[in-house]
Write a protein that holds these residues in place. Structure first.
Motif, PDB file in Angstrom:
ATOM      1  N   ILE A  47       0.838  -1.207   0.000  1.00  0.00           N
ATOM      2  CA  ILE A  47       0.000   0.000   0.000  1.00  0.00           C
ATOM      3  C   ILE A  47       0.868   1.249   0.000  1.00  0.00           C
ATOM      4  O   ILE A  47       0.598   2.209  -0.725  1.00  0.00           O
ATOM      5  CB  ILE A  47      -0.983  -0.016   1.185  1.00  0.00           C
ATOM      6  CG1 ILE A  47      -2.057  -1.076   0.940  1.00  0.00           C
ATOM      7  CG2 ILE A  47      -1.605   1.359   1.399  1.00  0.00           C
ATOM      8  CD1 ILE A  47      -2.956  -1.332   2.129  1.00  0.00           C
ATOM      9  N   ARG A  48       1.949   1.243   0.784  1.00  0.00           N
ATOM     10  CA  ARG A  48       2.844   2.406   0.807  1.00  0.00           C
ATOM     11  C   ARG A  48       3.485   2.627  -0.567  1.00  0.00           C
ATOM     12  O   ARG A  48       3.586   3.764  -1.047  1.00  0.00           O
ATOM     13  CB  ARG A  48       3.917   2.232   1.878  1.00  0.00           C
ATOM     14  CG  ARG A  48       4.730   3.520   2.074  1.00  0.00           C
ATOM     15  CD  ARG A  48       5.791   3.376   3.107  1.00  0.00           C
ATOM     16  NE  ARG A  48       6.839   2.556   2.502  1.00  0.00           N
ATOM     17  CZ  ARG A  48       7.740   1.876   3.177  1.00  0.00           C
ATOM     18  NH1 ARG A  48       7.748   1.884   4.474  1.00  0.00           N
ATOM     19  NH2 ARG A  48       8.651   1.159   2.547  1.00  0.00           N
ATOM     20  N   LEU A  49       3.896   1.550  -1.231  1.00  0.00           N
ATOM     21  CA  LEU A  49       4.467   1.674  -2.575  1.00  0.00           C
ATOM     22  C   LEU A  49       3.428   2.219  -3.563  1.00  0.00           C
ATOM     23  O   LEU A  49       3.757   3.033  -4.429  1.00  0.00           O
ATOM     24  CB  LEU A  49       5.003   0.322  -3.054  1.00  0.00           C
ATOM     25  CG  LEU A  49       6.255  -0.188  -2.340  1.00  0.00           C
ATOM     26  CD1 LEU A  49       6.498  -1.658  -2.662  1.00  0.00           C
ATOM     27  CD2 LEU A  49       7.460   0.660  -2.693  1.00  0.00           C
ATOM     28  N   GLU A  50       2.186   1.792  -3.423  1.00  0.00           N
ATOM     29  CA  GLU A  50       1.110   2.307  -4.281  1.00  0.00           C
ATOM     30  C   GLU A  50       0.860   3.786  -4.007  1.00  0.00           C
ATOM     31  O   GLU A  50       0.727   4.590  -4.943  1.00  0.00           O
ATOM     32  CB  GLU A  50      -0.176   1.508  -4.065  1.00  0.00           C
ATOM     33  CG  GLU A  50      -0.115   0.097  -4.589  1.00  0.00           C
ATOM     34  CD  GLU A  50      -1.312  -0.758  -4.204  1.00  0.00           C
ATOM     35  OE1 GLU A  50      -1.603  -1.703  -4.950  1.00  0.00           O
ATOM     36  OE2 GLU A  50      -1.963  -0.483  -3.170  1.00  0.00           O
ATOM     37  N   GLN A  51       0.804   4.164  -2.746  1.00  0.00           N
ATOM     38  CA  GLN A  51       0.546   5.557  -2.382  1.00  0.00           C
ATOM     39  C   GLN A  51       1.664   6.487  -2.846  1.00  0.00           C
ATOM     40  O   GLN A  51       1.412   7.644  -3.166  1.00  0.00           O
ATOM     41  CB  GLN A  51       0.346   5.686  -0.870  1.00  0.00           C
ATOM     42  CG  GLN A  51      -0.952   5.094  -0.396  1.00  0.00           C
ATOM     43  CD  GLN A  51      -1.064   5.050   1.127  1.00  0.00           C
ATOM     44  OE1 GLN A  51      -0.074   5.086   1.854  1.00  0.00           O
ATOM     45  NE2 GLN A  51      -2.297   4.957   1.603  1.00  0.00           N
ATOM     46  N   ARG A  52       2.876   5.984  -2.888  1.00  0.00           N
ATOM     47  CA  ARG A  52       4.016   6.784  -3.348  1.00  0.00           C
ATOM     48  C   ARG A  52       4.099   6.836  -4.869  1.00  0.00           C
ATOM     49  O   ARG A  52       4.959   7.511  -5.431  1.00  0.00           O
ATOM     50  CB  ARG A  52       5.310   6.204  -2.778  1.00  0.00           C
ATOM     51  CG  ARG A  52       5.423   6.397  -1.265  1.00  0.00           C
ATOM     52  CD  ARG A  52       6.559   5.622  -0.663  1.00  0.00           C
ATOM     53  NE  ARG A  52       7.862   6.019  -1.182  1.00  0.00           N
ATOM     54  CZ  ARG A  52       8.965   5.285  -1.023  1.00  0.00           C
ATOM     55  NH1 ARG A  52       8.922   4.132  -0.382  1.00  0.00           N
ATOM     56  NH2 ARG A  52      10.104   5.703  -1.510  1.00  0.00           N
ATOM     57  N   GLY A  53       3.204   6.116  -5.560  1.00  0.00           N
ATOM     58  CA  GLY A  53       3.197   6.126  -7.015  1.00  0.00           C
ATOM     59  C   GLY A  53       4.283   5.268  -7.636  1.00  0.00           C
ATOM     60  O   GLY A  53       4.567   5.384  -8.826  1.00  0.00           O
ATOM     61  N   ILE A  54       4.890   4.380  -6.845  1.00  0.00           N
ATOM     62  CA  ILE A  54       5.953   3.512  -7.339  1.00  0.00           C
ATOM     63  C   ILE A  54       5.374   2.253  -7.954  1.00  0.00           C
ATOM     64  O   ILE A  54       5.910   1.717  -8.915  1.00  0.00           O
ATOM     65  CB  ILE A  54       6.920   3.157  -6.188  1.00  0.00           C
ATOM     66  CG1 ILE A  54       7.614   4.419  -5.689  1.00  0.00           C
ATOM     67  CG2 ILE A  54       7.933   2.103  -6.612  1.00  0.00           C
ATOM     68  CD1 ILE A  54       8.400   4.231  -4.411  1.00  0.00           C
ATOM     69  N   LEU A  55       4.261   1.778  -7.423  1.00  0.00           N
ATOM     70  CA  LEU A  55       3.691   0.501  -7.819  1.00  0.00           C
ATOM     71  C   LEU A  55       2.208   0.652  -8.110  1.00  0.00           C
ATOM     72  O   LEU A  55       1.494   1.362  -7.397  1.00  0.00           O
ATOM     73  CB  LEU A  55       3.887  -0.514  -6.672  1.00  0.00           C
ATOM     74  CG  LEU A  55       3.262  -1.885  -6.822  1.00  0.00           C
ATOM     75  CD1 LEU A  55       3.993  -2.674  -7.905  1.00  0.00           C
ATOM     76  CD2 LEU A  55       3.324  -2.626  -5.494  1.00  0.00           C
ATOM     77  N   GLN A  56       1.769  -0.015  -9.144  1.00  0.00           N
ATOM     78  CA  GLN A  56       0.354  -0.124  -9.474  1.00  0.00           C
ATOM     79  C   GLN A  56       0.132  -1.548  -9.970  1.00  0.00           C
ATOM     80  O   GLN A  56       0.796  -1.980 -10.905  1.00  0.00           O
ATOM     81  CB  GLN A  56      -0.037   0.884 -10.549  1.00  0.00           C
ATOM     82  CG  GLN A  56      -1.491   0.831 -10.922  1.00  0.00           C
ATOM     83  CD  GLN A  56      -1.829   1.806 -12.051  1.00  0.00           C
ATOM     84  OE1 GLN A  56      -0.960   2.309 -12.744  1.00  0.00           O
ATOM     85  NE2 GLN A  56      -3.093   2.064 -12.217  1.00  0.00           N
ATOM     86  N   VAL A  57      -0.757  -2.264  -9.310  1.00  0.00           N
ATOM     87  CA  VAL A  57      -1.036  -3.641  -9.706  1.00  0.00           C
ATOM     88  C   VAL A  57      -2.338  -3.641 -10.502  1.00  0.00           C
ATOM     89  O   VAL A  57      -3.380  -3.241  -9.986  1.00  0.00           O
ATOM     90  CB  VAL A  57      -1.153  -4.572  -8.477  1.00  0.00           C
ATOM     91  CG1 VAL A  57      -1.428  -6.000  -8.917  1.00  0.00           C
ATOM     92  CG2 VAL A  57       0.117  -4.501  -7.634  1.00  0.00           C
TER      93      VAL A  57
END
Length: 154
Positions: A47-57
């Motif tokens: 979730i933190r990676l998604e919120q930082r815009g680094i990851l989108q699954v």
């Protein structure tokens, strides 16, 4: 726009990203086991990676197999603020990818349409109608051969 630097990712973040690039359907329990965290810990990291815009699954599809019979990359030459033109492109439903570039074109936009007539309408009416767009060149796709998402992390 501030870019994330590789140093901001630790070994666990990198392992989670690599695992999800390989199989985006992995559950938090599986991810946790892979990286030595509890399922809840893995979930928080993802979730933190998604919120930082680094990851989108997401589920990746081939538009040509889903009823979009026409695709093209469009090279765009523009005057003025390229960010303004990019935001206008972003607002178009038929535009699925936009990048700012250096060289012959200022921007590249990937466009999908149900057929050739619809593709023509998007390019002729919508793209050419954006203020600042001075020229477009269309590269129609015949098929998609390579579409990679597992390039790992640095």
């Amino acid at each position: 726009m501030q870019q994330e630097t590789p140093e901001e990712l630790d070994a666990i973040d990198r392992a989670l990203i690599t695992a999800l690039q390989d199989d985006g359907r992995l559950g938090y329990a599986e991810l946790g086991t892979l990286v030595g965290l509890t399922p809840g810990g893995a979930r928080k990291r993802v979730i933190r990676l998604e919120q930082r815009g680094i990851l989108q699954v997401v589920g990746v599809t081939d538009p040509l197999k889903l009823g979009y019979h026409s695709m093209a990359m469009v090279g765009i030459v523009a005057d003025g603020d390229l960010e303004v033109v990019a935001r206008a492109l972003d607002a178009l439903d038929s535009v699925i990818y936009v990048v700012l570039t250096a060289g012959r074109y200022d921007l590249l936009a990937e466009v999908i349409a149900t057929d050739q007539e619809a593709l023509f309408q998007v390019i002729n009416s919508e793209l050419r109608g954006i203020e600042g767009v001075t020229r477009v060149e269309t590269f129609t796709y015949y098929g998609i051969r390579t579409h990679r998402f597992g390039w790992g992390t640095r």
